[in-house]
Design an enzyme around this catalytic site. Structure first.
Site, PDB file in Angstrom:
ATOM      1  NE  ARG A 217      -6.811  -5.481   4.364  1.00 59.30           N
ATOM      2  CZ  ARG A 217      -6.327  -5.685   3.072  1.00 59.30           C
ATOM      3  NH1 ARG A 217      -7.183  -5.022   2.345  1.00 59.30           N
ATOM      4  NH2 ARG A 217      -6.388  -7.159   2.135  1.00 59.30           N
TER       5      ARG A 217
ATOM      6  CG  MET B 229      -0.253  -7.838  -0.367  1.00 59.26           C
ATOM      7  SD  MET B 229       0.267  -7.438  -1.833  1.00 59.26           S
ATOM      8  CE  MET B 229       1.993  -7.727  -1.321  1.00 59.26           C
TER       9      MET B 229
ATOM     10  N   GLY C 232      -8.475  -1.549  -0.005  1.00 59.02           N
ATOM     11  CA  GLY C 232      -7.263  -1.169  -0.847  1.00 59.02           C
ATOM     12  C   GLY C 232      -7.744   0.241  -1.738  1.00 59.02           C
TER      13      GLY C 232
ATOM     14  CG  ASP D 242      -6.156 -14.864  -6.053  1.00 57.14           C
ATOM     15  OD1 ASP D 242      -6.130 -13.511  -5.375  1.00 57.14           O
ATOM     16  OD2 ASP D 242      -5.123 -15.493  -4.721  1.00 57.14           O
TER      17      ASP D 242
HETATM   18  N1  HPA Z   1      -1.166 -12.297  -2.767  1.00 56.03           N
HETATM   19  C1  HPA Z   1      -1.481 -10.922  -2.304  1.00 56.03           C
HETATM   20  N2  HPA Z   1      -2.244 -10.219  -1.604  1.00 56.03           N
HETATM   21  C2  HPA Z   1      -3.192 -10.665  -2.158  1.00 56.03           C
HETATM   22  C3  HPA Z   1      -3.383 -12.270  -3.438  1.00 56.03           C
HETATM   23  C4  HPA Z   1      -2.244 -12.901  -3.364  1.00 56.03           C
HETATM   24  O1  HPA Z   1      -1.906 -13.754  -3.860  1.00 56.03           O
HETATM   25  N3  HPA Z   1      -4.980 -12.265  -3.243  1.00 56.03           N
HETATM   26  C5  HPA Z   1      -5.458 -11.450  -3.011  1.00 56.03           C
HETATM   27  N4  HPA Z   1      -4.803 -10.483  -2.482  1.00 56.03           N
END
Ligand code: HPA
Length: 234
Positions: A88, A182, A21, A206
């Site tokens: 990706r 995303m 990204g 996370d």
């Molecule tokens: N949400 C969306 N995209 C992400 C997240 C998330 O919690 N963590 C890493 N990419």
């Protein structure tokens, strides 16, 4: 030839492109893993580089965040630059309690809350976006050979990072979706539409379940594993 978002000339981009990204992560990958590196794009600071990895020509370019952004860059790479494969390499938030931070998630398919597929005029029906089985299989076999811990399955490609409903993930969890990011839905749909290949390899940054988080320094180091898989199958 160039596009509104990419100043590369035809031939400057390899058949396989890794897409993190963050454009600075693209630079990091090029600096760390590739030799004979040449920068091919700096439009909007969305840096792109081509170099050699173990005798193979490979490119790496930032995708930006979200489906509109990766949608633009991946479409141009496939359609104007004769790119065949996009991998990706990104991060995701885990939906399942058995998935820990730093685990690797390989996306077999992507669900979405986005309207991306409306352009295909499917008469109100849904399109299930899937990754390339060939790339998926190679990635899984490599990870297994190297004793890396990977999870393979569905991800959610969401338009929303800061959502109104903090419990939204529970319905996706119930359906076995592994994690949220995303970008993959648009990438996989573009690949399908243009008869090309795509795969997403993610590192868990996370967890929505237990709120484990990572630090930027830790991330940089641990993400090398994901890069290794991507480069080996490029
Ligand atoms: N949400 C969306 N995209 C992400 C997240 C998330 O919690 N963590 C890493 N990419």
């Amino acid at each position: 030839m160039s596009t509104p978002h990419n100043s590369a000339k035809i031939g400057e981009i390899a058949k396989t492109v890794l897409m993190p990204g963050d454009p600075l992560r693209a630079k990091f990958i090029a600096d760390t893993f590739l030799s004979d590196v040449k920068q091919f794009n700096a439009v909007r600071n969305m840096f792109g580089y081509t170099g050699m990895y173990k005798g193979k020509k490979v490119s790496v370019m930032g995708s930006g965040m979200g489906m509109p952004s990766i949608g633009i860059y991946s479409y141009e790479l496939y359609n104007f630059y004769e790119v065949e494969k996009i991998i990706r390499v990104g991060t995701c938030g885990a939906f399942q309690d058995y998935i820990n931070v730093y685990d690797v998630v390989i996306a077999q398919g992507a669900c979405t809350d986005s309207n991306w597929a409306s352009q295909y005029d499917l008469k109100g029906n849904t399109y299930s976006a899937v990754s390339s089985f060939e790339l998926l299989n190679k990635a899984y076999e490599y990870a297994k050979k190297k004793d890396m811990k990977v999870h393979v399955g569905n991800v959610l490609s969401s338009d929303v990072f800061y959502g109104a409903d903090s419990e939204f993930w529970k319905n996706w969890q119930r359906l076995g979706v592994l994690a949220v990011e995303m970008e993959s839905y648009a990438l996989f749909a573009n690949a399908a539409f243009l008869n090309k290949q795509a795969l997403t390899i993610l590192t868990v940054s996370d967890s929505l379940v237990n709120h484990q988080v990572t630090t930027p320094e830790e991330r940089e180091k641990k993400f090398l594993q994901m890069m290794e898989i991507a480069l080996e199958i490029a």
